[in-house]
Design an enzyme around this catalytic site. Sequence first.
Site, short mmCIF file in Angstrom:
data_model
loop_
_atom_site.label_atom_id
_atom_site.label_comp_id
_atom_site.label_asym_id
_atom_site.label_seq_id
_atom_site.Cartn_x
_atom_site.Cartn_y
_atom_site.Cartn_z
N TYR A 1 -0.60 46.33 -18.35
CA TYR A 1 0.01 47.42 -19.04
C TYR A 1 -1.33 48.39 -19.71
O TYR A 1 -2.49 48.10 -19.54
CB TYR A 1 0.82 47.04 -19.94
CG TYR A 1 2.20 46.72 -19.37
CD1 TYR A 1 2.39 46.27 -18.09
CD2 TYR A 1 3.43 46.50 -20.29
CE1 TYR A 1 3.70 46.19 -17.50
CE2 TYR A 1 4.72 46.28 -19.73
CZ TYR A 1 4.77 46.16 -18.21
OH TYR A 1 6.19 45.88 -17.76
N SER A 2 -0.78 49.29 -20.35
CA SER A 2 -1.65 50.43 -20.57
C SER A 2 -2.72 50.13 -21.75
O SER A 2 -2.58 49.28 -22.46
CB SER A 2 -0.79 51.56 -20.78
OG SER A 2 -0.10 52.26 -20.18
N ARG B 1 2.00 47.03 -27.54
CA ARG B 1 1.38 47.16 -26.52
C ARG B 1 0.39 48.50 -26.49
O ARG B 1 0.47 49.17 -27.48
CB ARG B 1 2.09 47.44 -25.15
CG ARG B 1 3.23 48.30 -25.45
CD ARG B 1 4.08 48.02 -24.06
NE ARG B 1 5.58 48.86 -24.25
CZ ARG B 1 6.47 48.71 -24.61
NH1 ARG B 1 6.58 47.27 -24.85
NH2 ARG B 1 7.58 49.20 -24.62
N ASP B 2 -0.41 48.79 -25.80
CA ASP B 2 -1.10 50.06 -25.24
C ASP B 2 -2.16 50.19 -26.46
O ASP B 2 -2.22 51.27 -27.23
CB ASP B 2 0.03 51.35 -25.38
CG ASP B 2 1.05 51.06 -24.61
OD1 ASP B 2 1.13 50.47 -23.59
OD2 ASP B 2 2.09 51.90 -24.92
N LEU C 1 4.33 53.67 -7.11
CA LEU C 1 4.44 54.17 -8.30
C LEU C 1 3.25 54.56 -9.32
O LEU C 1 2.55 53.44 -9.62
CB LEU C 1 5.56 53.60 -9.16
CG LEU C 1 6.09 54.12 -10.39
CD1 LEU C 1 7.56 53.97 -10.68
CD2 LEU C 1 5.34 53.64 -11.75
N GLN D 1 -1.42 53.44 -14.63
CA GLN D 1 -0.53 52.42 -14.38
C GLN D 1 -0.02 52.54 -12.96
O GLN D 1 0.09 53.69 -12.50
CB GLN D 1 0.52 52.34 -15.34
CG GLN D 1 0.23 52.17 -16.67
CD GLN D 1 0.23 50.63 -16.72
OE1 GLN D 1 1.09 49.83 -16.96
NE2 GLN D 1 -1.04 50.26 -16.80
N ASN E 1 2.25 55.62 -13.46
CA ASN E 1 2.74 56.10 -14.77
C ASN E 1 1.41 56.22 -15.83
O ASN E 1 0.58 57.02 -15.09
CB ASN E 1 3.78 55.45 -15.21
CG ASN E 1 3.70 53.85 -15.72
OD1 ASN E 1 3.43 52.87 -14.59
ND2 ASN E 1 3.74 53.32 -16.64
N ASP E 2 1.66 55.81 -16.94
CA ASP E 2 0.46 56.29 -17.82
C ASP E 2 -0.85 56.21 -17.48
O ASP E 2 -1.34 55.29 -16.71
CB ASP E 2 0.59 55.12 -19.10
CG ASP E 2 2.05 54.79 -19.83
OD1 ASP E 2 2.92 55.35 -19.13
OD2 ASP E 2 2.03 54.29 -20.80
#
Length: 466
Positions: free
Chosen positions: A90-91, A149-150, A28, A47, A30-31
């Site tokens: 994470y991002s 986050r991010d 998978l 991600q 993602n970002d």
Amino acid sequence: MKGRNHLSSQSEMKKHQLSYHIVPPKGLLNDPNGLIQYKGVYHVFFQWNQHGTVHQSKSWGHVTSTDLVHWEYHEAALEPNDWYDKDGVYSGSAVTKDDTLYLFYTGNVRGVNDSRESYQCLAVSKDGFHFEKEGPLFEHPKGYTRHVRDPKVWQGENGLWYMILGAQREDLTGDTILYTSEDLLDWTFKGSLLEKKLPLGYMWECPDVLQFKEKDLFVFSPQGLEPEGNKFQNIYQTGYLTGQLTPTGQFVSENEEFVELDRGFEFYAPQSFTDQKNRVISFGWVGVMEPEVEAAVPTIKDGWVHALTIPRELTYQNGVLKQQPVEELAAMRTGTPQKVEAEDSIVELTSLQQEVIINWKEDPKAFSMGIRDNVEISYDQETRTVTVSRVNWLTNEREKREVQLKKELKNMRLFLESSLIELFVNDGEEVFTLRYFAEDKDDQLSFSLADKNEQREISVYELTVQ
């Protein structure tokens, strides 16, 4: 892990594989993360769950390019193997200082009873391919839940470094918070990025600030917005506020109008960077969707899911934000374009990778374009409304997204793949991004002609990544 790694030769993979979009080698995606041009090379991180098609165990996937067309896949740049990121890297974002690449990301840690901790972390590299983790940078800010986050980091004209983070206040409302630093190592908390609290959902993800000569844009992805007419129809949204970034790093919005960045179905969590040509370039994730719809995506049976958008150049002039495909993508065009005459109603696709350009001399009274008996793009002059509809692959029902143009329809530019479409309207003043899943036998475009005097020019290019 060099070159594009297709997972399967089975028919389902062939039906829905993507050729010129960035996809995960498996698992998978993602970002988009850490977008940067470093030592002349474009780096895109993302991600990545390498082990399955659910949202767990995120690493940073890594691809590079010298031309924004041909992408080389590499081993994961960051893995969730330390106490402060054991449940997900994470991002985050990337910057360079003293010829060193700095990656900032959120470490995700889950405890008993699904409790959560988040840490804002740093990793560094001297070559862009081998990274050393430096661990967490500062304590968790007071007044906020663990949903922080991010990190997006950039350097101001005064030499000061700024970091903004998506956050959730303890009263369960969304916010973006600001830190500053002189050396990228020691950070000072400055409070909320915005000068006033805005009632926009319960969590803001993936914040970004775009700085243009005319004004600045604060881009973010709020969760928890209720639909308003044609707006905010997706599970989560991405949009922007216009205003000014002050020398202290605070964003002063000129109004409270949150404008959606993309009018389609799956666009989410974009990130921007400025390249060595001084272009603001953005990638987004395609895409965010309801869990039951995501679980039904046909490519999951082949072990992969989701993609990034094509790279888009962002400009802002005369009060208008435009998103347009970067000029390098024209290199994918193969041969001369197929010209569609006014009397033609059906066009057979020579492949499932196409670029369709439509120009009108005058605002058409009505327009309709069908894609592979699945997606329909239409326009109504009376309301100046562009509508994009598709067949939902879970329910088999037709669903739509709409936007009312600010002025007459002049052009459309469509990037088509076997299961992904990006539509740019009026030089990118409006954009629709979506996934779709059609049957093999449906390889046609169909056009309506509501007015026999309609003057339009349609060119269809086959796209190939050599």
